[in-house]
Design a protein around this motif. Structure first.
Motif, PDB file in Angstrom:
ATOM      1  N   SER A   1      43.371  26.821  47.234  1.00 59.42           N
ATOM      2  CA  SER A   1      42.706  28.065  46.878  1.00 59.42           C
ATOM      3  C   SER A   1      41.464  28.270  47.733  1.00 59.42           C
ATOM      4  CB  SER A   1      42.307  28.052  45.394  1.00 59.42           C
ATOM      5  OG  SER A   1      41.551  29.201  45.089  1.00 59.42           O
ATOM      6  N   ALA A   2      41.241  29.522  48.141  1.00 55.84           N
ATOM      7  CA  ALA A   2      40.038  29.856  48.908  1.00 55.84           C
ATOM      8  C   ALA A   2      38.841  30.075  47.998  1.00 55.84           C
ATOM      9  CB  ALA A   2      40.294  31.112  49.746  1.00 55.84           C
ATOM     10  N   LEU A   3      39.066  30.077  46.705  1.00 57.72           N
ATOM     11  CA  LEU A   3      37.996  30.319  45.744  1.00 57.72           C
ATOM     12  C   LEU A   3      37.833  29.124  44.826  1.00 57.72           C
ATOM     13  CD1 LEU A   3      38.831  33.956  44.550  1.00 57.72           C
ATOM     14  CD2 LEU A   3      36.941  33.292  46.040  1.00 57.72           C
ATOM     15  N   ASP A   4      36.608  28.904  44.378  1.00 58.53           N
ATOM     16  CA  ASP A   4      36.395  27.959  43.295  1.00 58.53           C
ATOM     17  C   ASP A   4      35.461  28.603  42.278  1.00 58.53           C
ATOM     18  OD1 ASP A   4      33.671  27.565  44.085  1.00 58.53           O
ATOM     19  OD2 ASP A   4      34.288  26.014  45.473  1.00 58.53           O
ATOM     20  N   ALA A   5      35.360  27.978  41.134  1.00 58.93           N
ATOM     21  CA  ALA A   5      34.613  28.579  40.030  1.00 58.93           C
ATOM     22  C   ALA A   5      33.145  28.768  40.385  1.00 58.93           C
ATOM     23  CB  ALA A   5      34.757  27.708  38.777  1.00 58.93           C
ATOM     24  N   ASP A   6      32.522  27.786  41.029  1.00 58.85           N
ATOM     25  CA  ASP A   6      31.106  27.901  41.375  1.00 58.85           C
ATOM     26  C   ASP A   6      30.870  29.050  42.352  1.00 58.85           C
ATOM     27  OD1 ASP A   6      30.483  25.783  39.752  1.00 58.85           O
ATOM     28  OD2 ASP A   6      30.554  24.293  41.368  1.00 58.85           O
ATOM     29  N   GLU A   7      31.804  29.219  43.284  1.00 59.67           N
ATOM     30  CA  GLU A   7      31.666  30.315  44.250  1.00 59.67           C
ATOM     31  C   GLU A   7      31.765  31.663  43.543  1.00 59.67           C
ATOM     32  OE1 GLU A   7      33.666  31.805  48.491  1.00 59.67           O
ATOM     33  OE2 GLU A   7      34.620  30.249  47.283  1.00 59.67           O
ATOM     34  N   LEU A   8      32.708  31.781  42.636  1.00 62.75           N
ATOM     35  CA  LEU A   8      32.827  33.036  41.884  1.00 62.75           C
ATOM     36  C   LEU A   8      31.562  33.322  41.088  1.00 62.75           C
ATOM     37  CD1 LEU A   8      36.466  33.063  40.451  1.00 62.75           C
ATOM     38  CD2 LEU A   8      35.502  34.633  42.122  1.00 62.75           C
ATOM     39  N   ASP A   9      31.005  32.303  40.477  1.00 58.21           N
ATOM     40  CA  ASP A   9      29.812  32.484  39.654  1.00 58.21           C
ATOM     41  C   ASP A   9      28.613  32.919  40.481  1.00 58.21           C
ATOM     42  OD1 ASP A   9      31.269  31.752  37.455  1.00 58.21           O
ATOM     43  OD2 ASP A   9      30.480  29.703  37.347  1.00 58.21           O
ATOM     44  N   SER A  10      28.614  32.584  41.772  1.00 57.96           N
ATOM     45  CA  SER A  10      27.488  32.947  42.629  1.00 57.96           C
ATOM     46  C   SER A  10      27.576  34.387  43.130  1.00 57.96           C
ATOM     47  CB  SER A  10      27.413  31.993  43.827  1.00 57.96           C
ATOM     48  OG  SER A  10      28.485  32.223  44.728  1.00 57.96           O
ATOM     49  N   MET A  11      28.732  35.020  42.962  1.00 54.22           N
ATOM     50  CA  MET A  11      28.930  36.393  43.435  1.00 54.22           C
ATOM     51  C   MET A  11      28.499  37.394  42.368  1.00 54.22           C
ATOM     52  SD  MET A  11      32.790  36.078  44.971  1.00 54.22           S
ATOM     53  CE  MET A  11      33.223  34.947  46.286  1.00 54.22           C
ATOM     54  N   ALA A  12      28.206  38.608  42.803  1.00 52.60           N
ATOM     55  CA  ALA A  12      28.032  39.695  41.847  1.00 52.60           C
ATOM     56  C   ALA A  12      29.348  39.878  41.102  1.00 52.60           C
ATOM     57  CB  ALA A  12      27.656  40.979  42.573  1.00 52.60           C
ATOM     58  N   PRO A  13      29.308  40.269  39.824  1.00 50.18           N
ATOM     59  CA  PRO A  13      30.543  40.376  39.043  1.00 50.18           C
ATOM     60  C   PRO A  13      31.626  41.215  39.719  1.00 50.18           C
ATOM     61  CG  PRO A  13      28.655  40.587  37.609  1.00 50.18           C
ATOM     62  CD  PRO A  13      28.115  40.568  39.007  1.00 50.18           C
ATOM     63  N   GLU A  14      31.254  42.362  40.296  1.00 50.69           N
ATOM     64  CA  GLU A  14      32.245  43.232  40.926  1.00 50.69           C
ATOM     65  C   GLU A  14      32.864  42.566  42.159  1.00 50.69           C
ATOM     66  OE1 GLU A  14      29.188  44.017  40.149  1.00 50.69           O
ATOM     67  OE2 GLU A  14      29.366  45.555  38.582  1.00 50.69           O
ATOM     68  N   VAL A  15      32.040  41.838  42.915  1.00 44.42           N
ATOM     69  CA  VAL A  15      32.551  41.130  44.097  1.00 44.42           C
ATOM     70  C   VAL A  15      33.465  39.985  43.678  1.00 44.42           C
ATOM     71  CG1 VAL A  15      31.900  39.792  46.136  1.00 44.42           C
ATOM     72  CG2 VAL A  15      30.514  41.759  45.440  1.00 44.42           C
ATOM     73  N   ALA A  16      33.090  39.291  42.609  1.00 42.88           N
ATOM     74  CA  ALA A  16      33.923  38.201  42.103  1.00 42.88           C
ATOM     75  C   ALA A  16      35.288  38.718  41.671  1.00 42.88           C
ATOM     76  CB  ALA A  16      33.224  37.513  40.935  1.00 42.88           C
ATOM     77  N   LEU A  17      35.309  39.859  41.000  1.00 44.91           N
ATOM     78  CA  LEU A  17      36.571  40.456  40.558  1.00 44.91           C
ATOM     79  C   LEU A  17      37.454  40.791  41.750  1.00 44.91           C
ATOM     80  CD1 LEU A  17      38.443  41.756  38.456  1.00 44.91           C
ATOM     81  CD2 LEU A  17      37.039  43.828  38.613  1.00 44.91           C
ATOM     82  N   LYS A  18      36.874  41.421  42.758  1.00 46.84           N
ATOM     83  CA  LYS A  18      37.653  41.805  43.938  1.00 46.84           C
ATOM     84  C   LYS A  18      38.165  40.573  44.676  1.00 46.84           C
ATOM     85  CE  LYS A  18      37.493  45.014  47.840  1.00 46.84           C
ATOM     86  NZ  LYS A  18      36.671  46.061  48.497  1.00 46.84           N
ATOM     87  N   SER A  19      37.328  39.552  44.786  1.00 47.42           N
ATOM     88  CA  SER A  19      37.731  38.322  45.470  1.00 47.42           C
ATOM     89  C   SER A  19      38.867  37.637  44.720  1.00 47.42           C
ATOM     90  CB  SER A  19      36.539  37.376  45.598  1.00 47.42           C
ATOM     91  OG  SER A  19      35.516  37.958  46.382  1.00 47.42           O
ATOM     92  N   TYR A  20      38.780  37.648  43.401  1.00 53.44           N
ATOM     93  CA  TYR A  20      39.838  37.065  42.573  1.00 53.44           C
ATOM     94  C   TYR A  20      41.164  37.774  42.825  1.00 53.44           C
ATOM     95  CZ  TYR A  20      42.686  36.086  38.467  1.00 53.44           C
ATOM     96  OH  TYR A  20      43.722  35.737  37.645  1.00 53.44           O
ATOM     97  N   LEU A  21      41.155  39.097  42.786  1.00 52.62           N
ATOM     98  CA  LEU A  21      42.397  39.848  42.973  1.00 52.62           C
ATOM     99  C   LEU A  21      42.963  39.647  44.371  1.00 52.62           C
ATOM    100  CD1 LEU A  21      41.383  43.140  41.131  1.00 52.62           C
ATOM    101  CD2 LEU A  21      43.121  41.498  40.395  1.00 52.62           C
ATOM    102  N   ARG A  22      42.096  39.616  45.376  1.00 57.33           N
ATOM    103  CA  ARG A  22      42.591  39.407  46.737  1.00 57.33           C
ATOM    104  C   ARG A  22      43.245  38.029  46.863  1.00 57.33           C
ATOM    105  NH1 ARG A  22      38.310  40.272  49.244  1.00 57.33           N
ATOM    106  NH2 ARG A  22      38.674  42.419  49.975  1.00 57.33           N
ATOM    107  N   GLN A  23      42.637  37.026  46.259  1.00 55.11           N
ATOM    108  CA  GLN A  23      43.187  35.667  46.334  1.00 55.11           C
ATOM    109  C   GLN A  23      44.624  35.611  45.818  1.00 55.11           C
ATOM    110  OE1 GLN A  23      41.666  32.247  46.958  1.00 55.11           O
ATOM    111  NE2 GLN A  23      43.855  31.874  46.934  1.00 55.11           N
ATOM    112  N   PHE A  24      44.858  36.256  44.680  1.00 52.89           N
ATOM    113  CA  PHE A  24      46.165  36.107  44.039  1.00 52.89           C
ATOM    114  C   PHE A  24      47.151  37.220  44.393  1.00 52.89           C
ATOM    115  CE2 PHE A  24      43.348  33.459  41.423  1.00 52.89           C
ATOM    116  CZ  PHE A  24      44.014  32.258  41.600  1.00 52.89           C
ATOM    117  N   LEU A  25      46.699  38.191  45.194  1.00 52.97           N
ATOM    118  CA  LEU A  25      47.630  39.154  45.782  1.00 52.97           C
ATOM    119  C   LEU A  25      48.025  38.734  47.196  1.00 52.97           C
ATOM    120  CD1 LEU A  25      45.999  42.486  44.581  1.00 52.97           C
ATOM    121  CD2 LEU A  25      48.313  41.732  44.010  1.00 52.97           C
ATOM    122  N   ALA A  26      47.358  37.751  47.754  1.00 56.33           N
ATOM    123  CA  ALA A  26      47.635  37.305  49.124  1.00 56.33           C
ATOM    124  C   ALA A  26      49.094  36.923  49.357  1.00 56.33           C
ATOM    125  CB  ALA A  26      46.716  36.139  49.493  1.00 56.33           C
TER     126      ALA A  26
END
Length: 223
Positions: free
Chosen positions: A80-105
């Motif tokens: 995975s290109a994402l981990d929980a700590d990285e998501l927590d460091s992002m703004a909520p909207e950016v974290a959401l977009k990053s999450y969706l991109r990861q699992f739509l890849a």
């Protein structure tokens, strides 16, 4: 004549090779057909093994499926290109977009991880007790990261049930498109996904998901 030790090593390598071939074949068949649609014969034919091999190496189709799910969990965690700590460091909207991109890849990839993702998406429409027991013990990354994302949008006093429902809802957003990619591409929509289309899809699902999560927050905080 080969020595007994050499014969044992050769037999061991052959056994491991058969087991690996069955896991690889099962991953392909489960990704294509889901658990219910996959047959032992299809798996063993693809693995070039006899049907008794599944019982010998795994104890049956159910245990083989569990082994594939465990491999999927580990691969998604390691690659995975994402981990929980990285998501927590992002703004909520950016974290959401990053999450969706990861699992739509997987829509633009045809690798091992994308096949594992497709196996998880089958569970959304043909759920199995095997999978339910598995995620209770070892929640896949697509679910654990969804929980981290939605928690950023919900009130601090949101119940475990509310967080769980929101997490499952978010996890289903990319799963639908990954599972039905071929049908969507060949149907009336003709939605073939390349890199540009992937970004459009990520943007649209982010907006829709933001609307849903924000409305949940508003409803929960109404007097």
């Amino acid at each position: 004549m080969r020595e007994p030790a050499e014969q044992s090593q050769t037999a061991s390598r052959a056994t491991e090779a058969t087991r690996a071939a069955l896991l690889k074949a099962a991953t392909l068949v489960f990704a294509e057909r889901g658990y219910a649609g996959a047959s032992v014969r299809q798996i063993t034919q693809k693995a070039a093994a006899n049907q008794a091999a599944i019982n010998y190496h795994f104890g049956g189709k159910e245990q083989l499926y569990r082994a594939v799910l465990e491999a999927a969990r580990d691969a998604l965690a390691n690659e995975s290109a994402l981990d929980a700590d990285e998501l927590d460091s992002m703004a909520p909207e950016v974290a959401l977009k990053s999450y969706l991109r990861q699992f739509l890849a997987p829509l633009v990839k045809r690798d091992k991880v994308s096949r594992y993702m497709r196996i998880f998406t089958w569970e959304a429409v043909q759920g199995t007790e095997i999978f339910q027991a598995f995620i209770k013990d070892s929640p896949p990354r697509v679910f654990t990261l969804a929980r981290r994302v939605v928690s950023r949008f919900l009130p601090p006093d949101a119940s475990d049930t509310e967080v769980a429902i929101a997490s499952l809802w978010l996890a289903q957003q990319p799963m639908f498109f990954v599972r039905d990619a071929e049908r969507l591409a060949s149907g009336p929509l003709g939605m073939k996904v390349d890199e540009a289309m992937l970004e459009r899809l990520v943007d649209m699902l982010t907006r829709l998901s933001l609307g849903g999560l924000r409305s949940m927050h508003a409803a929960a905080t109404e007097p």
